[in-house]
Design a protein around this motif. Structure first.
Motif, short mmCIF file in Angstrom:
data_model
loop_
_atom_site.label_atom_id
_atom_site.label_comp_id
_atom_site.label_asym_id
_atom_site.label_seq_id
_atom_site.Cartn_x
_atom_site.Cartn_y
_atom_site.Cartn_z
N VAL A 97 0.85 -1.19 0.00
CA VAL A 97 0.00 0.00 0.00
C VAL A 97 0.89 1.24 0.00
CG1 VAL A 97 -1.78 1.29 1.24
CG2 VAL A 97 -1.81 -1.22 1.24
N GLU A 98 0.62 2.13 -0.92
CA GLU A 98 1.36 3.39 -1.00
C GLU A 98 0.37 4.53 -1.17
OE1 GLU A 98 4.43 3.39 -3.94
OE2 GLU A 98 5.26 1.49 -3.25
N ALA A 99 0.75 5.69 -0.64
CA ALA A 99 -0.11 6.86 -0.77
C ALA A 99 0.74 8.05 -1.17
CB ALA A 99 -0.82 7.14 0.53
N THR A 100 0.23 8.84 -2.12
CA THR A 100 0.87 10.07 -2.55
C THR A 100 -0.06 11.21 -2.17
OG1 THR A 100 1.83 8.87 -4.41
CG2 THR A 100 1.88 11.29 -4.51
N PRO A 101 0.29 11.95 -1.08
CA PRO A 101 -0.61 13.01 -0.62
C PRO A 101 -0.42 14.31 -1.39
CG PRO A 101 1.21 12.73 0.91
CD PRO A 101 1.38 11.70 -0.18
N MET A 103 -2.50 18.50 -1.20
CA MET A 103 -2.98 19.38 -0.13
C MET A 103 -4.18 18.79 0.61
SD MET A 103 -2.37 23.18 -1.67
CE MET A 103 -3.01 23.99 -0.23
N THR A 104 -5.19 18.37 -0.12
CA THR A 104 -6.39 17.84 0.53
C THR A 104 -6.86 16.54 -0.11
OG1 THR A 104 -7.80 19.18 -0.91
CG2 THR A 104 -7.20 20.14 1.23
N SER A 105 -5.95 15.86 -0.76
CA SER A 105 -6.30 14.59 -1.39
C SER A 105 -5.09 13.67 -1.36
CB SER A 105 -6.77 14.81 -2.83
OG SER A 105 -5.70 15.26 -3.63
N MET A 106 -5.33 12.42 -1.72
CA MET A 106 -4.22 11.49 -1.86
C MET A 106 -4.59 10.43 -2.90
SD MET A 106 -4.28 9.04 1.49
CE MET A 106 -5.51 9.61 2.65
N VAL A 107 -3.56 9.97 -3.60
CA VAL A 107 -3.72 8.85 -4.51
C VAL A 107 -3.18 7.63 -3.78
CG1 VAL A 107 -3.02 7.81 -6.70
CG2 VAL A 107 -3.54 10.27 -6.58
N ILE A 108 -4.00 6.60 -3.68
CA ILE A 108 -3.63 5.38 -2.97
C ILE A 108 -3.49 4.26 -4.00
CG2 ILE A 108 -4.30 3.71 -1.20
CD1 ILE A 108 -6.08 5.98 -0.06
N THR A 109 -2.38 3.54 -3.93
CA THR A 109 -2.17 2.38 -4.79
C THR A 109 -1.84 1.17 -3.92
OG1 THR A 109 0.18 2.85 -5.09
CG2 THR A 109 -1.33 3.78 -6.72
N TRP A 110 -2.10 -0.01 -4.44
CA TRP A 110 -1.79 -1.24 -3.72
C TRP A 110 -1.59 -2.37 -4.71
CZ3 TRP A 110 -6.45 1.22 -3.85
CH2 TRP A 110 -7.51 0.54 -4.44
N GLY A 139 -13.88 -1.39 -7.62
CA GLY A 139 -14.04 -2.69 -8.26
C GLY A 139 -12.81 -3.58 -8.08
N GLY A 140 -13.03 -4.88 -8.03
CA GLY A 140 -11.97 -5.85 -7.76
C GLY A 140 -10.87 -5.90 -8.80
N ASN A 141 -11.08 -5.29 -9.97
CA ASN A 141 -10.05 -5.29 -11.00
C ASN A 141 -9.17 -4.04 -10.95
OD1 ASN A 141 -12.10 -3.56 -11.77
ND2 ASN A 141 -11.98 -4.08 -13.93
N LYS A 142 -9.37 -3.18 -9.96
CA LYS A 142 -8.60 -1.94 -9.81
C LYS A 142 -7.58 -2.08 -8.69
CE LYS A 142 -11.76 0.64 -12.16
NZ LYS A 142 -11.62 1.17 -13.42
N SER A 143 -6.56 -1.24 -8.72
CA SER A 143 -5.56 -1.25 -7.65
C SER A 143 -5.09 0.16 -7.29
CB SER A 143 -4.36 -2.11 -8.05
OG SER A 143 -3.77 -1.60 -9.23
N SER A 144 -5.96 1.15 -7.53
CA SER A 144 -5.65 2.52 -7.11
C SER A 144 -6.94 3.34 -7.06
CB SER A 144 -4.65 3.18 -8.07
OG SER A 144 -5.25 3.39 -9.33
N THR A 145 -6.87 4.42 -6.31
CA THR A 145 -7.98 5.37 -6.26
C THR A 145 -7.46 6.69 -5.72
OG1 THR A 145 -10.27 5.71 -5.58
CG2 THR A 145 -8.77 4.82 -3.91
N GLU A 146 -8.21 7.76 -5.99
CA GLU A 146 -7.88 9.07 -5.42
C GLU A 146 -8.96 9.44 -4.42
OE1 GLU A 146 -6.65 13.64 -6.60
OE2 GLU A 146 -7.29 12.28 -8.19
#
Length: 181
Positions: A97-101, A103-110, A139-146
């Protein structure tokens, strides 16, 4: 004169299972001096052990893998009876799990779970100071979100859960990150 004997009946069950181990339990057989447990995957013997009592935990298994497990009851070297069970180990939890923050959001990948039974990922984020948590379903086919709308200079705990279709199972990976302005 021919003497036939009936094989002893063994009731076998998997008491607990996860992605790398399973606990097998069986009914005791009168006169048995040992039990041989054999587990196979794809027809190949993966492991074998001799024990004297039930239950036994088999470790070192692979996630999302079908195993056929047989328990054989012996009196010395004479086979008294046997029975088997087939089960699939649980998928491994999401990892890396990684996060790129921002100012008020973050992109999370795993790193996602390689299993056809995964239907969704739940991304849960909550301030470590006890504020309200929020959950996003991916969805189960994804591995990131903002994730947007976060508070600057706030520590958040991010939890990724993989949810399987049947039976319902939740697998968790967790990482704490700091959101900065």
């Amino acid at each position: 004169m021919t003497v036939t004997t009936k094989a002893a009946s063994i009731v076998i069950s998997v008491v607990s299972i996860n992605s790398t181990s399973m606990k097998v339990s069986w009914s005791e057989v009168d006169g048995a001096t040992r039990y041989e447990i054999v587990w196979k995957s794809g027809g190949d013997v993966v492991g074998k052990v001799n024990v004297t009592t039930s239950p036994y935990t088999i470790t070192g298994l692979n996630s999302s893998t079908n195993y056929n497990t047989t328990v054989c009851a012996f009196k010395n070297e004479k086979l008294l009876g046997y029975n088997g069970v087939s089960v699939k180990t649980k998928p491994a939890a999401p990892s890396d799990v990684e996060a790129t923050p921002n100012m008020t959001s973050m992109v999370i990948t795993w790193k996602g779970v390689l299993d056809d039974d995964i239907i969704d990922y739940e991304v849960i984020f909550e301030p470590t100071d006890g504020g309200s948590s929020m959950t996003v379903i991916i969805g189960g086919n994804k591995s990131s979100t903002e994730i947007e709308g976060l508070q600057p200079n706030t520590n958040y705990t991010v939890t990724i859960r993989a949810v399987t279709s049947e039976p319902l199972l939740v697998l968790t990976a967790q990482q704490s990150i700091l959101i900065q302005c």
